[in-house]
Design an enzyme around this catalytic site. Structure first.
Site, PDB file in Angstrom:
ATOM      1  N   HIS A 193     -24.726  30.077  11.759  1.00 53.05           N
ATOM      2  CA  HIS A 193     -24.699  28.712  12.301  1.00 53.05           C
ATOM      3  C   HIS A 193     -25.648  28.584  13.494  1.00 53.05           C
ATOM      4  O   HIS A 193     -25.336  29.058  14.587  1.00 53.05           O
ATOM      5  CB  HIS A 193     -23.245  28.358  12.688  1.00 53.05           C
ATOM      6  CG  HIS A 193     -23.094  26.981  13.240  1.00 53.05           C
ATOM      7  ND1 HIS A 193     -22.229  26.677  14.262  1.00 53.05           N
ATOM      8  CD2 HIS A 193     -23.722  25.820  12.923  1.00 53.05           C
ATOM      9  CE1 HIS A 193     -22.327  25.385  14.538  1.00 53.05           C
ATOM     10  NE2 HIS A 193     -23.221  24.842  13.748  1.00 53.05           N
ATOM     11  N   ASN A 220     -18.187  23.877  17.728  1.00 49.27           N
ATOM     12  CA  ASN A 220     -17.807  22.514  17.346  1.00 49.27           C
ATOM     13  C   ASN A 220     -16.309  22.252  17.470  1.00 49.27           C
ATOM     14  O   ASN A 220     -15.897  21.101  17.562  1.00 49.27           O
ATOM     15  CB  ASN A 220     -18.306  22.195  15.948  1.00 49.27           C
ATOM     16  CG  ASN A 220     -19.796  21.924  15.974  1.00 49.27           C
ATOM     17  OD1 ASN A 220     -20.274  21.179  16.825  1.00 49.27           O
ATOM     18  ND2 ASN A 220     -20.539  22.551  15.085  1.00 49.27           N
TER      19      ASN A 220
HETATM   20  P1  NAD Z   1     -30.055  16.374   7.652  1.00 45.15           P
HETATM   21  O1  NAD Z   1     -29.398  15.149   7.121  1.00 45.15           O
HETATM   22  O2  NAD Z   1     -31.123  16.242   8.690  1.00 45.15           O
HETATM   23  O3  NAD Z   1     -30.706  17.237   6.446  1.00 45.15           O
HETATM   24  C1  NAD Z   1     -30.033  17.544   5.261  1.00 45.15           C
HETATM   25  C2  NAD Z   1     -31.077  17.837   4.188  1.00 45.15           C
HETATM   26  O4  NAD Z   1     -30.402  18.330   3.023  1.00 45.15           O
HETATM   27  C3  NAD Z   1     -31.868  16.583   3.751  1.00 45.15           C
HETATM   28  O5  NAD Z   1     -33.255  16.838   3.884  1.00 45.15           O
HETATM   29  C4  NAD Z   1     -31.463  16.424   2.292  1.00 45.15           C
HETATM   30  O6  NAD Z   1     -32.501  15.934   1.460  1.00 45.15           O
HETATM   31  C5  NAD Z   1     -31.102  17.862   1.917  1.00 45.15           C
HETATM   32  N1  NAD Z   1     -30.295  17.925   0.698  1.00 45.15           N
HETATM   33  C6  NAD Z   1     -29.216  17.165   0.362  1.00 45.15           C
HETATM   34  N2  NAD Z   1     -28.761  17.514  -0.866  1.00 45.15           N
HETATM   35  C7  NAD Z   1     -29.577  18.510  -1.304  1.00 45.15           C
HETATM   36  C8  NAD Z   1     -29.634  19.272  -2.504  1.00 45.15           C
HETATM   37  N3  NAD Z   1     -28.758  19.072  -3.481  1.00 45.15           N
HETATM   38  N4  NAD Z   1     -30.608  20.201  -2.626  1.00 45.15           N
HETATM   39  C9  NAD Z   1     -31.500  20.402  -1.623  1.00 45.15           C
HETATM   40  N5  NAD Z   1     -31.494  19.712  -0.460  1.00 45.15           N
HETATM   41  C10 NAD Z   1     -30.552  18.771  -0.313  1.00 45.15           C
HETATM   42  O7  NAD Z   1     -28.864  17.308   8.166  1.00 45.15           O
HETATM   43  P2  NAD Z   1     -28.908  18.469   9.293  1.00 45.15           P
HETATM   44  O8  NAD Z   1     -28.570  17.867  10.608  1.00 45.15           O
HETATM   45  O9  NAD Z   1     -30.162  19.255   9.119  1.00 45.15           O
HETATM   46  O10 NAD Z   1     -27.630  19.332   8.854  1.00 45.15           O
HETATM   47  C11 NAD Z   1     -27.714  20.287   7.808  1.00 45.15           C
HETATM   48  C12 NAD Z   1     -26.574  21.290   7.952  1.00 45.15           C
HETATM   49  O11 NAD Z   1     -26.682  21.926   9.233  1.00 45.15           O
HETATM   50  C13 NAD Z   1     -25.173  20.683   7.872  1.00 45.15           C
HETATM   51  O12 NAD Z   1     -24.313  21.591   7.244  1.00 45.15           O
HETATM   52  C14 NAD Z   1     -24.816  20.521   9.348  1.00 45.15           C
HETATM   53  O13 NAD Z   1     -23.430  20.526   9.580  1.00 45.15           O
HETATM   54  C15 NAD Z   1     -25.463  21.770   9.926  1.00 45.15           C
HETATM   55  N6  NAD Z   1     -25.738  21.703  11.373  1.00 45.15           N
HETATM   56  C16 NAD Z   1     -26.192  20.549  11.938  1.00 45.15           C
HETATM   57  C17 NAD Z   1     -26.443  20.508  13.304  1.00 45.15           C
HETATM   58  C18 NAD Z   1     -26.950  19.246  13.958  1.00 45.15           C
HETATM   59  O14 NAD Z   1     -26.929  19.166  15.200  1.00 45.15           O
HETATM   60  N7  NAD Z   1     -27.430  18.270  13.224  1.00 45.15           N
HETATM   61  C19 NAD Z   1     -26.239  21.663  14.090  1.00 45.15           C
HETATM   62  C20 NAD Z   1     -25.808  22.837  13.467  1.00 45.15           C
HETATM   63  C21 NAD Z   1     -25.549  22.848  12.118  1.00 45.15           C
END
Ligand code: NAD
Length: 293
Positions: A142, A192
């Site tokens: 993470h 979180n």
């Molecule tokens: P985001 O919405 O910016 O990106 C998600 C991406 O996943 C998009 O580009 C989308 O096209 C892609 N996607 C969706 N379905 C897909 C599929 N079937 N195959 C391939 N790609 C696919 O989201 P994010 O903020 O980058 O979050 C991604 C992960 O990281 C989540 O699990 C989130 O909880 C985790 N995370 C987020 C943060 C944050 O601050 N945003 C911090 C730590 C962890």
């Protein structure tokens, strides 16, 4: 000695996937950055270019390092391209159904010895592992947002994660120059579990009219010495992600103190999900962010 990787596959080229690609490429790994459409992978590469430029601007890297890092990243919309990876990090939308579908597509193309990791912010590692063909070679890695800046990586073992997998993830994080903490597999892990109820409470504070967006953020920045206000931070994380994490906490711990604020639900329903959508608790479409309430 822990197993070493050469190629890292990343599923999802959003804010986190792009950030992970940035740090892996800079650390010398070959990176395959996969998403569902070339629009998404191009946006991801543009984001990496931008964050590398920021580091170049502050003399953290040289232009040669930037060029080398970019040359190590291959963008792809073909799932088969993940077949060369030693470690695949899934960073798709925080939705268990979506993640399960991704594992069903990705697992058949992986090398038998490849490790699969998830960047989930909250979902059970053990449950996600059960949707793969390799629970012993599955774990949570993470990263924090923005990945190139934030020092921490939370490592989370599922019930079946074996020692070589955990040790390899630890060595990988160290090569990225990250500090690791180990969290047990409970909803939202450590960061979180503590951060999201604080953000949710800030949204309740707004919902109940205790303060405006500006006063809540100023209060926490200057009164608690937080570098960002909680509503600004929520927009930065993505309100869809914040809501999903609160739902996981609420469902997983069955305690009403984790009830997602109805105002958070309303913003997500409106599609005002923060910076990535141009609007959340602030409107980002102009020169400077303007509070939306
Ligand atoms: P985001 O919405 O910016 O990106 C998600 C991406 O996943 C998009 O580009 C989308 O096209 C892609 N996607 C969706 N379905 C897909 C599929 N079937 N195959 C391939 N790609 C696919 O989201 P994010 O903020 O980058 O979050 C991604 C992960 O990281 C989540 O699990 C989130 O909880 C985790 N995370 C987020 C943060 C944050 O601050 N945003 C911090 C730590 C962890």
């Amino acid at each position: 000695m822990a197993r070493q990787f050469e190629t890292i596959g990343i599923v999802g080229a959003g804010q986190m996937g792009a950030g992970i690609a940035h740090v892996c490429a800079l650390a010398g790994y070959a990176v395959v950055l996969y998403d569902i459409s070339s629009d998404r992978t191009e946006a991801g590469l543009k984001r990496v270019n931008g964050t590398l430029d920021r580091q170049l601007g502050s003399d953290k890297i040289t232009s040669a390092q930037k060029a080398e890092a970019l040359s190590r990243i291959t963008a792809s919309t073909d799932v088969a391209s993940l077949g060369t990876a030693d470690l695949v990090i899934e960073a798709v939308t925080e939705d268990e159904t979506v993640k399960r579908k991704v594992y069903a597509q990705v697992c058949p193309v992986l090398k038998p010895e490849a490790i699969l990791a998830t960047n989930t912010s909250s979902i059970s590692i053990t449950r996600l592992a059960s949707a793969t063909d390799r629970p012993e070679r599955f774990l949570g890695i993470h990263f924090m947002n923005p990945v190139p800046v934030m020092k921490l990586v939370e490592l989370v073992r599922g019930i079946a994660t074996d020692d070589p997998t955990f040790d390899a993830a630890k060595a990988f994080s160290a090569r990225l120059d990250k500090v690791t903490t180990v969290s047990e597999d409970f909803p939202a892990f450590i960061v979180n579990r503590i951060l999201m109820p604080m953000i949710n409470e800030a949204i309740y504070t707004l919902y109940e009219g205790v303060g405006s967006v500006e006063s809540i953020d100023t209060a926490m920045k200057l009164g608690a010495n937080h570098p960002m206000g909680p509503l600004q931070l929520a927009d930065f994380i993505g309100l869809d992600t914040c809501l999903s994490i609160m739902q996981v906490l609420h469902d997983g711990l069955s305690d009403s103190k984790y009830r997602p604020c109805p105002l958070l639900v309303k913003y997500v329903e409106a599609g005002w999900i923060g910076r990535k959508a141009g609007r959340g608790f602030y409107d980002y479409r102009g020169e400077t962010p303007v509070p939306t309430r």
